[in-house]
Design a protein around this motif. Structure first.
Motif, mmCIF file in Angstrom:
data_model
loop_
_atom_site.group_PDB
_atom_site.id
_atom_site.type_symbol
_atom_site.label_atom_id
_atom_site.label_comp_id
_atom_site.label_asym_id
_atom_site.label_seq_id
_atom_site.Cartn_x
_atom_site.Cartn_y
_atom_site.Cartn_z
ATOM 1 N N LEU A 43 -4.977 1.023 9.125
ATOM 2 C CA LEU A 43 -6.312 0.741 8.594
ATOM 3 C C LEU A 43 -6.597 1.700 7.452
ATOM 4 N N CYS A 45 -8.885 0.685 4.050
ATOM 5 C CA CYS A 45 -10.238 0.454 3.523
ATOM 6 C C CYS A 45 -11.172 -0.211 4.530
ATOM 7 N N GLU A 46 -10.624 -1.029 5.404
ATOM 8 C CA GLU A 46 -11.401 -1.884 6.323
ATOM 9 C C GLU A 46 -12.367 -2.796 5.581
ATOM 10 N N GLY A 48 -10.785 -5.284 3.321
ATOM 11 C CA GLY A 48 -9.973 -6.366 2.781
ATOM 12 C C GLY A 48 -9.313 -6.069 1.449
ATOM 13 N N SER A 49 -9.334 -4.807 1.026
ATOM 14 C CA SER A 49 -8.810 -4.497 -0.306
ATOM 15 C C SER A 49 -7.384 -3.963 -0.318
ATOM 16 N N CYS A 50 -7.018 -3.139 0.666
ATOM 17 C CA CYS A 50 -5.768 -2.372 0.540
ATOM 18 C C CYS A 50 -4.553 -3.043 1.141
ATOM 19 N N ALA A 52 -3.320 -2.693 4.119
ATOM 20 C CA ALA A 52 -2.599 -1.896 5.126
ATOM 21 C C ALA A 52 -2.613 -2.541 6.509
ATOM 22 N N CYS A 53 -3.584 -3.398 6.743
ATOM 23 C CA CYS A 53 -3.774 -3.992 8.069
ATOM 24 C C CYS A 53 -3.106 -5.363 8.206
ATOM 25 N N ARG A 63 -5.350 -10.378 6.840
ATOM 26 C CA ARG A 63 -5.912 -9.025 6.893
ATOM 27 C C ARG A 63 -6.523 -8.816 8.278
ATOM 28 N N CYS A 65 -8.271 -6.487 9.295
ATOM 29 C CA CYS A 65 -9.619 -5.901 9.267
ATOM 30 C C CYS A 65 -10.685 -6.922 8.909
HETATM 31 S S1 FES Z 1 -7.661 -2.012 6.027
HETATM 32 FE FE1 FES Z 1 -7.601 -2.376 3.884
HETATM 33 S S2 FES Z 1 -7.391 -4.556 3.756
HETATM 34 FE FE2 FES Z 1 -7.647 -4.163 5.864
#
Ligand code: FES
Ligand code: FES
Length: 156
Positions: A43, A45-46, A48-50, A52-53, A63, A65
């Motif tokens: 996780l 950014c939580e 929807g940007s990065c 990672a999830c 995503r 998150c």
């Molecule tokens: S934690 Fe960044 S897009 Fe989901």
């Protein structure tokens, strides 16, 4: 019966059927990490940007998150742990190691899942196609060059 704040869901995660009473506001990534211990889903950014999830939901990159756990009721979910156990990312993983395509490793599980999906739909991508495909997955460390190198190596 679960309390009003929870819903009962049944889904398949990495090939195993699970049933749980989940908080209605819990997102899928937190459910995977906190309830199932699948901490390879990261996780950042939580929002929807990065990227990672990233996980696979019914065969689609998603995503974790941005999706509530209750929305995964009935779905088939695959996280990096499942993909690794199945061996289907072994070639990509080796290429990432050989090409130094990870440093801190924070982005790596999602990057591997995302790249594996690219190679599934397009086994011989160009460098531009790889860059475009992984553009939703942020990496703070590598500058992306080595990641693209690794994906190209795995594709060759
Ligand atoms: S934690 Fe960044 S897009 Fe989901
Ligand atoms: S290796 Fe550190 S964020 Fe990608």
């Amino acid at each position: 019966m679960p309390p009003d704040t929870h819903r009962r869901i049944t889904l398949t995660v990495n090939g195993e059927r699970v049933t749980a009473d989940v908080p209605v506001r819990q997102h899928l990534a937190d459910y995977l990490r906190q309830s199932l211990g699948l901490t390879g889903t990261h996780l950042g950014c939580e929002h929807g940007s990065c990227g990672a999830c990233t996980v696979l939901v019914d065969g689609q990159l998603a995503r974790g998150c941005l999706m509530l756990a209750v929305q995964a009721d009935g779905a088939v979910v695959e996280s990096i742990e499942g993909a690794a156990a199945s061996g289907r990312i072994a070639r990509l993983s080796s290429a990432f190691h050989r090409r130094n395509a990870l440093q801190c490793g924070f982005c790596t599980p999602a990057m591997l899942l995302t790249a594996a999906e690219l190679l599934r739909v397009n086994p011989n991508p160009t460098r531009d196609e790889v860059r475009d495909w992984i553009s939703g997955n942020f990496c703070r460390c590598t500058g992306y060059q080595a990641i693209v190198d690794a994906v190209m190596e795995a594709a060759s």
